[in-house]
Scaffold this active site. Structure first.
Site, PDB file in Angstrom:
ATOM      1  N   THR A   1      -5.656   4.585  -2.340  1.00 32.36           N
ATOM      2  CA  THR A   1      -4.583   3.728  -1.874  1.00 32.36           C
ATOM      3  C   THR A   1      -4.308   2.581  -2.836  1.00 32.36           C
ATOM      4  O   THR A   1      -5.242   1.949  -3.331  1.00 32.36           O
ATOM      5  CB  THR A   1      -4.901   3.195  -0.446  1.00 32.36           C
ATOM      6  OG1 THR A   1      -3.858   2.339   0.000  1.00 32.36           O
ATOM      7  CG2 THR A   1      -6.229   2.484  -0.376  1.00 32.36           C
TER       8      THR A   1
ATOM      9  N   HIS B   1      -4.736  -4.176  -7.780  1.00 34.14           N
ATOM     10  CA  HIS B   1      -3.937  -4.911  -8.759  1.00 34.14           C
ATOM     11  C   HIS B   1      -2.478  -5.102  -8.358  1.00 34.14           C
ATOM     12  O   HIS B   1      -1.914  -4.307  -7.620  1.00 34.14           O
ATOM     13  CB  HIS B   1      -4.004  -4.194 -10.113  1.00 34.14           C
ATOM     14  CG  HIS B   1      -5.394  -4.028 -10.611  1.00 34.14           C
ATOM     15  ND1 HIS B   1      -6.025  -2.799 -10.623  1.00 34.14           N
ATOM     16  CD2 HIS B   1      -6.293  -4.929 -11.066  1.00 34.14           C
ATOM     17  CE1 HIS B   1      -7.254  -2.958 -11.083  1.00 34.14           C
ATOM     18  NE2 HIS B   1      -7.439  -4.239 -11.362  1.00 34.14           N
TER      19      HIS B   1
ATOM     20  N   CYS C   1      -5.311   2.279 -12.689  1.00 32.70           N
ATOM     21  CA  CYS C   1      -5.672   2.860 -11.394  1.00 32.70           C
ATOM     22  C   CYS C   1      -4.513   2.877 -10.397  1.00 32.70           C
ATOM     23  O   CYS C   1      -4.579   3.585  -9.401  1.00 32.70           O
ATOM     24  CB  CYS C   1      -6.887   2.142 -10.792  1.00 32.70           C
ATOM     25  SG  CYS C   1      -6.757   0.366 -10.586  1.00 32.70           S
ATOM     26  N   ARG C   2      -3.463   2.135 -10.667  1.00 27.05           N
ATOM     27  CA  ARG C   2      -2.344   2.109  -9.722  1.00 27.05           C
ATOM     28  C   ARG C   2      -1.547   3.409  -9.810  1.00 27.05           C
ATOM     29  O   ARG C   2      -1.066   3.790 -10.860  1.00 27.05           O
ATOM     30  CB  ARG C   2      -1.438   0.910 -10.006  1.00 27.05           C
ATOM     31  CG  ARG C   2      -0.293   0.787  -9.022  1.00 27.05           C
ATOM     32  CD  ARG C   2       0.437  -0.539  -9.187  1.00 27.05           C
ATOM     33  NE  ARG C   2       1.623  -0.567  -8.362  1.00 27.05           N
ATOM     34  CZ  ARG C   2       1.622  -0.772  -7.047  1.00 27.05           C
ATOM     35  NH1 ARG C   2       0.483  -0.994  -6.422  1.00 27.05           N
ATOM     36  NH2 ARG C   2       2.735  -0.765  -6.362  1.00 27.05           N
TER      37      ARG C   2
ATOM     38  N   ASP D   1      -3.540   9.825   0.695  1.00 26.66           N
ATOM     39  CA  ASP D   1      -3.031   8.467   0.608  1.00 26.66           C
ATOM     40  C   ASP D   1      -3.290   7.819   1.969  1.00 26.66           C
ATOM     41  O   ASP D   1      -3.484   8.519   2.965  1.00 26.66           O
ATOM     42  CB  ASP D   1      -1.529   8.501   0.284  1.00 26.66           C
ATOM     43  CG  ASP D   1      -0.913   7.116   0.264  1.00 26.66           C
ATOM     44  OD1 ASP D   1      -1.457   6.231  -0.426  1.00 26.66           O
ATOM     45  OD2 ASP D   1       0.114   6.917   0.948  1.00 26.66           O
TER      46      ASP D   1
ATOM     47  N   ASP E   1       2.939   2.531   7.872  1.00 27.18           N
ATOM     48  CA  ASP E   1       3.205   1.721   6.685  1.00 27.18           C
ATOM     49  C   ASP E   1       4.071   0.533   7.089  1.00 27.18           C
ATOM     50  O   ASP E   1       4.693   0.535   8.153  1.00 27.18           O
ATOM     51  CB  ASP E   1       3.908   2.570   5.627  1.00 27.18           C
ATOM     52  CG  ASP E   1       3.781   1.992   4.228  1.00 27.18           C
ATOM     53  OD1 ASP E   1       3.210   0.894   4.073  1.00 27.18           O
ATOM     54  OD2 ASP E   1       4.252   2.638   3.286  1.00 27.18           O
ATOM     55  N   SER E   2       4.118  -0.467   6.227  1.00 26.94           N
ATOM     56  CA  SER E   2       4.953  -1.640   6.476  1.00 26.94           C
ATOM     57  C   SER E   2       5.456  -2.183   5.152  1.00 26.94           C
ATOM     58  O   SER E   2       4.667  -2.373   4.223  1.00 26.94           O
ATOM     59  CB  SER E   2       4.141  -2.720   7.199  1.00 26.94           C
ATOM     60  OG  SER E   2       4.859  -3.938   7.221  1.00 26.94           O
TER      61      SER E   2
ATOM     62  N   ASP F   1      -1.589   4.393   3.537  1.00 21.62           N
ATOM     63  CA  ASP F   1      -0.419   3.867   4.248  1.00 21.62           C
ATOM     64  C   ASP F   1       0.715   4.878   4.244  1.00 21.62           C
ATOM     65  O   ASP F   1       1.142   5.348   3.199  1.00 21.62           O
ATOM     66  CB  ASP F   1       0.047   2.556   3.613  1.00 21.62           C
ATOM     67  CG  ASP F   1      -1.023   1.464   3.667  1.00 21.62           C
ATOM     68  OD1 ASP F   1      -1.886   1.519   4.564  1.00 21.62           O
ATOM     69  OD2 ASP F   1      -0.996   0.567   2.805  1.00 21.62           O
TER      70      ASP F   1
END
Length: 183
Positions: free
Chosen positions: A50, A91, A99-100, A7, A15-16, A9
């Site tokens: 990601t 998306h 794909c998410r 992965d 990450d944020s 982030d």
């Protein structure tokens, strides 16, 4: 092919909750770039997956994402390694795509691109969705405590998730890479 799916982030870079929107905001986690280089030098094909819903939300453009990935590739190359591919979901979470993550569509794309099966590959993430996408494809999930990893670990323990009974957990990508290379 020895495949490792990372992965982005929270694993490779900071990450944020406000999203990482440009190359200036893309800041590597200490030791992560060197870890990718070590994995690459050890003969692993390193691929990044990601979710990038910031695109679907209109928070940044494709060119911004390309600049972030160019920065990541350049840093890894300077450390003597290589990222074979970056596969992302552009998306919005409400789009219903396949794909998410936690769906496994990004890993399916990797299998098609490299003409291989991801079964038995190692997938490293900081969130439950990263690990679930890997499990769907028969990957070996590893959790890092960076990013959302500590919260994810607490959730796995609290909910006693049976799929993650023997989950290997590492402080960060560097520690995970060391363990993988030494095994």
């Amino acid at each position: 092919m020895k495949l490792i799916i990372l992965d982005r982030d929270g694993v490779i870079n900071e990450d944020s909750d406000a999203f990482v929107k440009n190359a200036d905001e893309w800041i590597p986690i200490e030791g992560s770039i060197a870890a990718i280089a070590r994995l690459s030098k050890a003969g692993f094909t390193v691929v990044v997956t990601t979710n990038q819903s910031g695109l679907g939300r209109g928070l940044f453009q494709e060119s911004d994402l390309e600049a972030m990935h160019k920065k990541m590739h350049t840093m890894v190359k300077a450390a003597g390694g290589e990222i074979a591919a970056v596969v992302y979901c552009p998306h919005h979470p409400d789009d219903g795509c396949d794909c998410r993550k936690p769906k496994a569509g990004l890993i399916t794309q990797i299998e098609q691109q490299f003409n291989t099966s991801a079964k038995g590959a190692i997938t490293i993430g900081d969130s439950l969705r990263d690990l679930e996408a890997g499990l769907e494809k028969g990957c070996i999930p590893l959790l890092v405590k960076t990013g959302k990893g500590q919260k994810t670990l607490q959730k796995i323990i609290a909910e006693q998730k049976p799929d993650f009974h023997n989950l290997a957990v590492y402080n960060n990508l560097a520690a995970a890479a060391n363990a993988i290379i030494q095994s």
